[in-house]
Design a protein around this motif. Structure first.
Motif, PDB file in Angstrom:
ATOM      1  N   UNK A 108       0.845  -1.207   0.000  1.00 42.34           N
ATOM      2  CA  UNK A 108       0.000   0.000   0.000  1.00 42.34           C
ATOM      3  C   UNK A 108       0.876   1.251   0.000  1.00 42.34           C
ATOM      4  N   UNK A 109       1.928   1.224   0.813  1.00 44.78           N
ATOM      5  CA  UNK A 109       2.843   2.366   0.867  1.00 44.78           C
ATOM      6  C   UNK A 109       3.495   2.606  -0.484  1.00 44.78           C
ATOM      7  N   UNK A 110       3.897   1.540  -1.162  1.00 49.77           N
ATOM      8  CA  UNK A 110       4.526   1.685  -2.480  1.00 49.77           C
ATOM      9  C   UNK A 110       3.537   2.220  -3.514  1.00 49.77           C
ATOM     10  N   UNK A 111       2.274   1.832  -3.395  1.00 48.26           N
ATOM     11  CA  UNK A 111       1.245   2.408  -4.282  1.00 48.26           C
ATOM     12  C   UNK A 111       1.121   3.911  -4.032  1.00 48.26           C
ATOM     13  N   UNK A 112       1.180   4.306  -2.779  1.00 49.92           N
ATOM     14  CA  UNK A 112       1.142   5.729  -2.442  1.00 49.92           C
ATOM     15  C   UNK A 112       2.371   6.457  -2.975  1.00 49.92           C
ATOM     16  N   UNK A 123       4.509  10.232  -6.844  1.00 46.45           N
ATOM     17  CA  UNK A 123       5.397  10.547  -7.961  1.00 46.45           C
ATOM     18  C   UNK A 123       4.635  11.097  -9.155  1.00 46.45           C
ATOM     19  N   UNK A 124       3.499  10.490  -9.468  1.00 44.22           N
ATOM     20  CA  UNK A 124       2.669  10.987 -10.579  1.00 44.22           C
ATOM     21  C   UNK A 124       2.171  12.398 -10.295  1.00 44.22           C
ATOM     22  N   UNK A 125       1.704  12.607  -9.077  1.00 51.31           N
ATOM     23  CA  UNK A 125       1.233  13.938  -8.679  1.00 51.31           C
ATOM     24  C   UNK A 125       2.379  14.942  -8.717  1.00 51.31           C
ATOM     25  N   UNK A 151       8.090   7.279  -8.742  1.00 53.71           N
ATOM     26  CA  UNK A 151       7.329   6.261  -9.474  1.00 53.71           C
ATOM     27  C   UNK A 151       8.179   5.007  -9.622  1.00 53.71           C
ATOM     28  N   UNK A 152       9.424   5.189 -10.014  1.00 56.00           N
ATOM     29  CA  UNK A 152      10.320   4.049 -10.214  1.00 56.00           C
ATOM     30  C   UNK A 152      10.544   3.269  -8.928  1.00 56.00           C
TER      31      UNK A 152
END
Length: 154
Positions: A74-78, A83-85, A129-130
């Motif tokens: 979940x943390x990595x999804x955040x 990163x996208x934001x 993101x990476x």
């Protein structure tokens, strides 16, 4: 290599991948702090999230439980979403600056100028993101996430 050898390597590769993710997050955190990336409220988001992510990574490395790995996922999804934001926010800030500097810029010329800008560096948040994707790769088919088989009705 045999299947048994491949299976024996997986835990070591998984630990190395988690170590790499932690190393990159530490580097990013230090970079943001050295760049004084905390002047505005939004700039604190990656600092806070990377700090939390490092804590969750340590928990995951130590416990390796289903809950820890799920929390890490979940943390990595955040991290990916942040990163996208961040790319969008850096792009917007750079675009506004470029348009103030040269109001005649439009279309492709504006896009190229914005992408190549150094302040703010438009694609710098893509590193989040990476690292988030590598963190998610760590959780892919993680043994702690395997469905329990004991006492489960089928």
């Amino acid at each position: 290599m045999s299947d048994a050898t491949d299976l024996a390597l997986l835990p070591a590769l998984r630990r190395l991948l988690l170590g790499l993710v932690v190393l990159v997050m530490l580097g990013m955190l230090m970079d943001l702090l050295l760049l004084e990336h905390y002047e505005e409220v939004w700039q604190w988001v990656p600092l806070g999230l990377l700090t939390v992510a490092l804590g969750v990574a340590a928990w995951t490395a130590r416990a390796g439980s289903r809950l820890a790995v799920t929390a890490f996922r979940i943390t990595m999804l955040l991290v990916v979403c942040t990163g996208l934001l961040g790319v969008a926010m850096h792009y917007d800030g750079s675009r506004e600056f470029q348009m103030e500097t040269d109001p005649a810029l439009t279309g492709w010329a504006l896009f190229i100028k914005v992408i190549r800008a150094k302040a703010p560096p438009t694609l710098a948040p893509a590193a989040m993101i990476q690292v988030g994707l590598f963190g998610l790769l760590y959780t892919w088919r993680h043994p702690a996430l395997a469905a329990p088989t004991k006492g489960v009705l089928r």
